[in-house]
Structures are given as structure tokens and as C-alpha cells.
Design an enzyme around this catalytic site. Structure first.
Site, PDB file in Angstrom:
ATOM      1  N   TYR A 151       0.838  -0.952  -0.404  1.00 28.57           N
ATOM      2  CA  TYR A 151       0.188  -0.122  -0.486  1.00 28.57           C
ATOM      3  C   TYR A 151       0.802   1.790  -0.474  1.00 28.57           C
ATOM      4  CZ  TYR A 151      -3.285   3.651   1.757  1.00 28.57           C
ATOM      5  OH  TYR A 151      -3.745   5.030   1.625  1.00 28.57           O
ATOM      6  N   ASP A 246       8.877   2.349  -0.160  1.00 28.49           N
ATOM      7  CA  ASP A 246       8.197   3.695   0.442  1.00 28.49           C
ATOM      8  C   ASP A 246       8.661   2.746   1.570  1.00 28.49           C
ATOM      9  OD1 ASP A 246       6.203   4.596   1.480  1.00 28.49           O
ATOM     10  OD2 ASP A 246       4.728   3.428   0.166  1.00 28.49           O
ATOM     11  N   LYS A 274       4.895   8.767   8.433  1.00 26.49           N
ATOM     12  CA  LYS A 274       4.410   7.953  10.394  1.00 26.49           C
ATOM     13  C   LYS A 274       5.186   8.815  10.999  1.00 26.49           C
ATOM     14  CE  LYS A 274       0.824   4.965   8.121  1.00 26.49           C
ATOM     15  NZ  LYS A 274       1.217   3.601   7.198  1.00 26.49           N
TER      16      LYS A 274
HETATM   17  C1  PLP Z   1       0.693   4.552   5.286  1.00 25.85           C
HETATM   18  C2  PLP Z   1       1.249   4.651   4.120  1.00 25.85           C
HETATM   19  C3  PLP Z   1       1.444   5.348   3.170  1.00 25.85           C
HETATM   20  C4  PLP Z   1       0.049   6.557   3.322  1.00 25.85           C
HETATM   21  O1  PLP Z   1       0.896   7.434   4.238  1.00 25.85           O
HETATM   22  P1  PLP Z   1      -0.331   8.593   4.872  1.00 25.85           P
HETATM   23  O2  PLP Z   1       0.286   9.442   5.647  1.00 25.85           O
HETATM   24  O3  PLP Z   1      -1.422   8.215   5.347  1.00 25.85           O
HETATM   25  O4  PLP Z   1      -0.816   9.066   3.549  1.00 25.85           O
HETATM   26  C5  PLP Z   1       1.714   5.241   2.117  1.00 25.85           C
HETATM   27  N1  PLP Z   1       2.552   4.692   2.479  1.00 25.85           N
HETATM   28  C6  PLP Z   1       2.741   3.070   3.300  1.00 25.85           C
HETATM   29  C7  PLP Z   1       3.740   2.562   3.282  1.00 25.85           C
HETATM   30  C8  PLP Z   1       2.699   3.227   4.058  1.00 25.85           C
HETATM   31  O5  PLP Z   1       1.593   2.674   5.546  1.00 25.85           O
END
Ligand code: PLP
Length: 438
Positions: A151, A246, A274
Site C-alpha cells: 500500500y 516506500d 508516520k
Molecule cells: C500509511 C502509508 C502510506 C500513506 O501515508 P498517509 O500519511 O496515510 O497518507 C503510504 N505508504 C505506506 C507504506 C504507508 O504505510
């Protein structure tokens, strides 16, 4: 009291949820919060301290959601709170560069061998969206390769899953995404070198980048073979395709240098979110001097933000990351999480329960099978029924997990061994109920 008679008081949460439905679609501002895949209305949390959260009905839980990952120090960490409060006292936003922004930028770049420069944005989604644009801007190519089960936020071209036909061509997972965007995304299975090689060989001339969660943690915890990630790095070099890690979850979580440091792999661009904001809305992307020189105002790839590097958010990020640099911090996190996971696993083995826990650093996930899982399609949806019951039994006994069996759990620095032993005992009791019901 008989187990079956334990009842969770959630009158206030239920009322607030009914009210929220008048204002917000589904009563929430982010879909998983609606508790659709577990029992009962969502809990409205009013307070968090250390590893515990308290809801509007005054129930208290040991929390393993940690606001979905950011709160590696637990709730309401004193140093973070004080830094936020003293910063807020001087104003909340100026739309100018600030010293606080420099301080956080320096702290990160000085302690991360994998990036020379960084750009702050306001969410993980924004970081990923910007990283993709940067990769396209640098290479002049448009296609993106992603992996099933990873994701990357709600970026249009990444809300795509493997299609039913030819494995590589995807279909969107949301309404509102033009077919022409979907065509720019190729979707591959994780941990599959052959699929990767075939796709890169066939389409390298059109592919700007491959994006991967090096520690896939948004669809269960699909830990990859290190050799797969190394192969991915080499193949991207070979075919002239940029590699994006990511690290919105893994960054500052599996080590200060995230998964890049954990596996010793140099991606071309890394995205963060995060933890980097210490509980405030921050995202970031970084890379080498050369890669980052393509971003406006130095280069032609435009990217901007009214609240980017907001001083209050920078203060929270700084006060958080600084604590992660304490000697032994990550070793301690890993050891305490290992102890929790081992204890639950031993119990499940003794009882003959068909489940196992995956773990890396302070991230864990409960899989309702004994098989190791490295790809999204290996997850049996039937396991989610077990999770649903487990979630209910845990709430009744005072443990909070994210409200979906596909979500991982996070242990924070505020979870002491005593807290974790208490949580493990509760987990064992809850598992007995779940497996007794079958
Ligand atoms: C949480 C998450 C996102 C999105 O971040 P938001 O701050 O919710 O937009 C993108 N990539 C990964 C791997 C994530 O865990």
C-alpha cells in the site's frame, strides 16, 4: 465472572458514532476507522498515555495500533509534548523556512547513509505521489511497477491491484481513477524474481520506477527474502529504472535508517511518513544530491505545500527522532517485541492453534496459518473471521489492535515488559475463546 459475561461498555462511543454519521461519510474521516471488519461501533478515544488509550466510556486498553504506526514512543511522550507546547507558544505556521525545519532535516540526513537531501511534505500519500513524479521527471518515462499487497497511500495510479488477465496489467481498486492512469501501472507478485525480470525486460523502456514497501506491512506482514530485495536493486540498475523504497511504515521503525539500513540496500528515492512527524502530519522523500536536484526550485519537477515543514510538526518530529538515536533503542524494541511474540507463539503451539506470528523489529502480525506468508495471495480470507472474533475478545479484556486482520501491530517504547506480559496473558485467554468457537 464467566468469560461469556464480560461486556464492553461502549454507549458513549456508539452515540458519538451515530452523530458522526451526520457529518462524515460512514461516520469517519478515514475508512478503516469505521470498524467494518470487526464487531461493534468504533471506539472514540479521548486520551492516550504511554502504551494505553482510554475511550469515551472510560475503558482503558493496551494499544498496539499506535495511531497506525507513528507513535513509536507511545502516547503523550513528555519530551515530545513539551517541545510541541513551547513551539506552539510562538505561533503555528509562517509559510517561511524555519530553524526547526533545519534541525529536523539535519538530524535525519546526518544519521542516514541512504539520503543526502530530503523534502518535507504533509502526509505519506503526498510523499509517494511526489516521489513518483520525481522518478518520471528524471527518467522521462511514465510507467510504474508496484507489488500486490503493498500500500502506498491513496495515490491514483497506485490504487491498482493485479488484474484477472495478464498478471502484469492492473485494475483500479477505487472508483474515480481513469483507465489511462491504470494503464501506467504494472502490478507484480512480491518475492517473485522471474515475474520481475520478465516485466523489466519487456517494458524497461517505458518504466520510470519500481516502488516497493521493503517491509510490506499494510496487508499482513509479508516479510521478503533479502535476496529478492537485492535482486530488485540490481535489476533496476541493469534496466535503467529507479527504485523507490516506500518506508512510510518501516522508516525509523525497523532502525533509524529504516529498511534501507536493515537490508543494506541503496534505493534511488525513499519516502517517509508516520514516525517522522512524531504524531503530527508529516511526510518526506529523499535521495542523493543528484536525484533531489531535479526538484523545484533547483530543477524542473514541481512540488510545493502551504503547510510543508510546519514548525509545530517539525518540533514533534525532532523531539521524537532524537530519542530514537539513544544507544540500544532499536535492540530494546526488538527484544521486547520478540518476547511478546515468542510467548504467544509458544502458547499457541502448546494448544495446537493453527496460527503463527510474523515479526520484524517492533512490528508484528498474527496469521491464522502455520505457513510463512510472503505474498498477498497466500493470505486465506477465512483467517479474517478468526481475527474478527479475536479483536472482540481482546477489546473486552483491554487490548486494542487495529480493527482489521490485515493490519500489523506496533510495540512502542512505552510498552514495558510488565505491560507486554499482561497483554500476552490477555491474548492467550482471547485465543482460547476464539479457537473454542472454531
Ligand atoms: C500509511 C502509508 C502510506 C500513506 O501515508 P498517509 O500519511 O496515510 O497518507 C503510504 N505508504 C505506506 C507504506 C504507508 O504505510
Amino acid at each position: 465472572m464467566e468469560k461469556n459475561e464480560i461486556i464492553l461498555k461502549r454507549q458513549r462511543s456508539a452515540e458519538l458514532f451515530e452523530e458522526a454519521k451526520q457529518y462524515f461519510p460512514g461516520g469517519v474521516n478515514s475508512p478503516v476507522r469505521a470498524f467494518k471488519s470487526v464487531f461493534g461501533p468504533p471506539l472514540f478515544i479521548k486520551e492516550g498515555n504511554g502504551c494505553r488509550i482510554t475511550d469515551e466510556d472510560d475503558n482503558t486498553y493496551i494499544d498496539f495500533c499506535g495511531s497506525w504506526g507513528p507513535l513509536i514512543l507511545g502516547h503523550n511522550n513528555e519530551a515530545v509534548r513539551e517541545k510541541i507546547v513551547s513551539t506552539v507558544a510562538r505561533g503555528t505556521s509562517f509559510g517561511t523556512p524555519t530553524r526547526l525545519g533545519n534541525e529536523l532535516g539535519k538530524l535525519i540526513v546526518d544519521h542516514n547513509r541512504f539520503i543526502d537531501k530530503i523534502r518535507f511534505v504533509s502526509s505519506g500519500t503526498e510523499a509517494v505521489m511526489s516521489a513518483i513524479r520525481l522518478a518520471r521527471g528524471i527518467t522521462g518515462k511514465s510507467k510504474v511497477v508496484k507489488f500486490e499487497g503493498c500500500y502506498h497511500g491513496h495515490v491514483d495510479s497506485l490504487l491498482v491491484k493485479a488484474g484477472s488477465g495478464l498478471a502484469t496489467f492492473g485494475e483500479s481498486t477505487s472508483a474515480g481513477i481513469p483507465e489511462s492512469f491504470v494503464k501506467e501501472t504494472l502490478v507484480l507478485p512480491l518475492n517473485d524474481r522471474k515475474a520481475l525480470d520478465d516485466t523489466l525486460r519487456a517494458y524497461a523502456g517505458e518504466i520510470a520506477c519500481v516502488i516497493v514497501e521493503p517491509v510490506p506491512a499494510n496487508n499482513g506482514l509479508l516479510l521478503q527474502d533479502a535476496s529478492f530485495l537485492e535482486c530488485l536493486r540490481l535489476k533496476c540498475y541493469k534496466y535503467g529504472v529507479l527504485l523507490i523504497f516506500d518506508e512510510v511504515i518501516s522508516g525509523f521503525r525497523v532502525g533509524f535508517e529504516g529498511a534501507a539500513g536493515y537490508y543494506g540496500i541503496q534505493p534511488d528515492i525513499i519516502t517517509y511518513g508516520k514516525i517522522i512527524g512524531g504524531g503530527m502530519p508529516v511526510g518526506a522523500y529523499g535521495g542523493s544530491h543528484e536525484v533531489m536536484s531535479h526538484i523545484s526550485p533547483d530543477g524542473p519537477v514541481y512540488q510545493a505545500g502551504t503547510l510543508s515543514a510546519n514548525p509545530v510538526a517539525m518540533a514533534a518530529g525532532y523531539a521524537t527522532l532524537q530519542q530514537l538515536l539513544a544507544p540500544g533503542f532499536y535492540e530494546g524494541q526488538e527484544a521486547r517485541t520478540r518476547r511478546l511474540v515468542d510467548r504467544i507463539q509458544h502458547y499457541a503451539d502448546r494448544q495446537g492453534y493453527d496460527m503463527h506470528l510474523e515479526q520484524i523489529g517492533s512490528i508484528f502480525w498474527i496469521a491464522f496459518t502455520r505457513q510463512r506468508i510472503t505474498r498477498a495471495d497466500q493470505i486465506d480470507p477465512a483467517g479474517m473471521e478468526y481475527f474478527k472474533k479475536l479483536h472482540r475478545e481482546l477489546l473486552l479484556r483491554g487490548v486494542y489492535l487495529g480493527p482489521s486482520g490485515y493490519e500489523v501491530g506496533f510495540v512502542s517504547a512505552a510498552h514495558t515488559e510488565a505491560d507486554l506480559d499482561q497483554a500476552a496473558a490477555i491474548m492467550e485467554e482471547a485465543l482460547d475463546v476464539v479457537f473454542a468457537q472454531g
